[in-house]
Write a protein that holds these residues in place. Structure first.
Motif, PDB file in Angstrom:
ATOM      1  N   ASN A  48       2.024  10.223  -4.476  1.00 57.72           N
ATOM      2  CA  ASN A  48       1.043   9.248  -4.937  1.00 57.72           C
ATOM      3  C   ASN A  48       1.415   8.714  -6.319  1.00 57.72           C
ATOM      4  OD1 ASN A  48      -1.689   7.943  -4.827  1.00 57.72           O
ATOM      5  ND2 ASN A  48      -2.049   9.283  -6.579  1.00 57.72           N
ATOM      6  N   ARG A  93       4.201   6.276  -5.972  1.00 60.74           N
ATOM      7  CA  ARG A  93       3.694   5.035  -5.376  1.00 60.74           C
ATOM      8  C   ARG A  93       3.032   4.161  -6.441  1.00 60.74           C
ATOM      9  NH1 ARG A  93       1.327   7.114  -1.301  1.00 60.74           N
ATOM     10  NH2 ARG A  93      -0.904   7.070  -1.789  1.00 60.74           N
ATOM     11  N   GLU A 128       0.829  -1.204   0.000  1.00 61.16           N
ATOM     12  CA  GLU A 128       0.000   0.000   0.000  1.00 61.16           C
ATOM     13  C   GLU A 128       0.861   1.250   0.000  1.00 61.16           C
ATOM     14  OE1 GLU A 128      -3.670   1.989   2.550  1.00 61.16           O
ATOM     15  OE2 GLU A 128      -3.195  -0.141   2.770  1.00 61.16           O
ATOM     16  N   TYR A 129       1.952   1.212   0.780  1.00 57.85           N
ATOM     17  CA  TYR A 129       2.946   2.290   0.801  1.00 57.85           C
ATOM     18  C   TYR A 129       4.303   1.651   0.532  1.00 57.85           C
ATOM     19  CZ  TYR A 129      -0.820   5.011   2.826  1.00 57.85           C
ATOM     20  OH  TYR A 129      -2.021   5.645   3.042  1.00 57.85           O
TER      21      TYR A 129
END
Length: 420
Positions: free
Chosen positions: A103, A106, A63-64
């Protein structure tokens, strides 16, 4: 056996995305082998029974990126050998120049993990939501040379920048969306109108069998038999629950009613405080999140369903909330607003009650009209159920998806608003 698909999701499983779970189960029943890949782990404390019926394995991306640095680094190194890695890098650098955010970085890292951990035998990537999940899907597809498609829904259509929508629409093999309003926006942005398709999610009507009993013709005049008004949805701005509460507070004193809310959400405490300020908190029950089959009992025991949907300041909005279709399947008359796909389901005064958004006075008057006319309310509920069972069977959507995944023309494309 049909083809093996990887389905990329923002989060799985989610209580608020039953329509996606319904589609996944429908595709499995149609013979597809699915592998689910989720960008986020589940946060809901409950899950719908339908999630237990889906056989597909679920894999979770980091997720991260900092949470799994070695997995991400390994993937980036191995992804360099993929045939389209440097083309994906070029796309990423261009996108980063227009959206310089963590974001964006990521999403590229998640795409590298997906590309390196791609399941054996899978030859298609399908993505739910055209905002951040489609960014991951687009980069991963470019890296490994696998075709990809996307289902666009509501917020993702209206809050994603136009340049990004245009480029994703250009790269995807096809795009499907679930409301006429969303369809027209995406078709207007696509250089290939023919690859944008409209397909309503519909319901698994086996899970929502006809409600055979007749509701009492309550009209709010008897304090011992108050009208039961139901709403289902997360406590978020676009649902307009503050408007609904204000409308309830404006109902005449001679009407007796109670309000049931089902759903979680970050604004729940604010709504409870607002209800207290309006002096109506003693008439409200807040139930929290529930599974779909638990909610069915409330659809059947209530007199009116209400949802005051709105367009938020950043453009976020619902498409056609599934809860309106679910409620209608149980002959429950619905009061809502005329935004997005809601008028595609309801014609005011025919099979539903519609007002303009952001108007608690108008909403209160429509509620009052529905409360005081139980016979008319019953007729509207019956008409709504007829439309659901005729035009919102999810099996039609599955048939359309089967054709699209097979690269066949859709036999009966729903590229127009169904007749009321």
């Amino acid at each position: 056996m049909q083809r093996k698909l990887v389905v990329l999701l923002k989060g799985y499983p989610r209580l608020s995305e039953t329509f996606i779970a319904q589609e996944l189960l429908g595709l499995e029943r149609a013979g597809f082998e699915l592998v689910l890949v989720s960008m986020r782990r589940p946060t809901d404390k409950k899950r719908h029974p339908i999630h237990d019926e889906i056989r597909a394995p679920v894999h979770y991306l980091p997720e991260y990126l900092h949470e799994e640095p070695f997995r991400v680094l390994r993937s980036l190194i191995l992804a360099c050998a993929k045939p389209g890695f440097f083309a994906a890098c070029k796309d990423f650098i261009r996108d980063l120049g227009r959206d310089f955010t963590r974001n964006r970085v990521r999403r590229f890292g998640q795409a590298a993990v997906l590309a390196v951990e791609w399941p054996d035998g899978a030859d298609w990537l399908h993505v739910h939501f055209i905002h951040t999940p489609a960014a991951v899907g687009r980069y991963a597809s470019r890296m490994i040379g696998i075709p990809w498609s996307v289902s666009a829904h509501a917020k993702d259509i209206w809050t994603t920048k136009e340049w990004e929508l245009r480029e994703k629409l250009a790269d995807a093999r096809w795009t499907v969306t679930c409301t006429q309003a969303g369809f027209e926006r995406l078709r207007g942005l696509s250089m290939r109108e023919e690859i944008v398709h409209l397909s309503y999610h519909g319901l698994d009507l086996d899970r929502f069998p006809p409600f055979e009993a007749e509701r009492p013709l309550r009209d709010g005049a008897d304090a011992s038999q108050p009208i039961s008004i139901l709403s289902v949805g997360r406590a978020v701005d676009k649902k307009g629950f503050d408007i609904l509460l204000k409308a309830l507070s404006l109902l005449p004193d001679d009407l007796h009613w109670c309000f049931e809310h089902i759903g979680g959400g970050e604004e729940l405490s604010k709504l409870k405080a607002l209800a207290a300020r309006l002096g109506i908190d003693d008439r409200i029950r807040w139930h929290g999140a529930m599974a779909q089959q638990e909610i069915l009992a409330y659809y059947r025991s209530s007199d009116i369903f209400a949802l005051a949907c709105r367009v938020t300041g950043n453009g976020d909005r619902d498409g056609l909330p599934n809860v309106l279709v679910e409620a209608s399947s149980q002959k429950l008359a619905c009061v809502s607003t005329s935004i997005s796909g809601i008028p595609e389901m309801f014609s005011n005064g025919v099979n539903g009650y519609l007002v303009e958004p952001e108007d608690p006075v108008a909403f209160a008057k429509m509620l009052e009209s529905a409360i005081r006319d139980p016979a008319g309310r019953r007729a509207i509920g019956i008409a709504a159920e007829v439309k659901v069972r005729a035009e919102f069977d999810h099996r039609e959507s599955i048939r359309q998806l089967q054709a699209l995944f097979a690269d066949r023309p859709i036999a009966v494309p729903l590229n127009q608003v169904p007749a009321p």
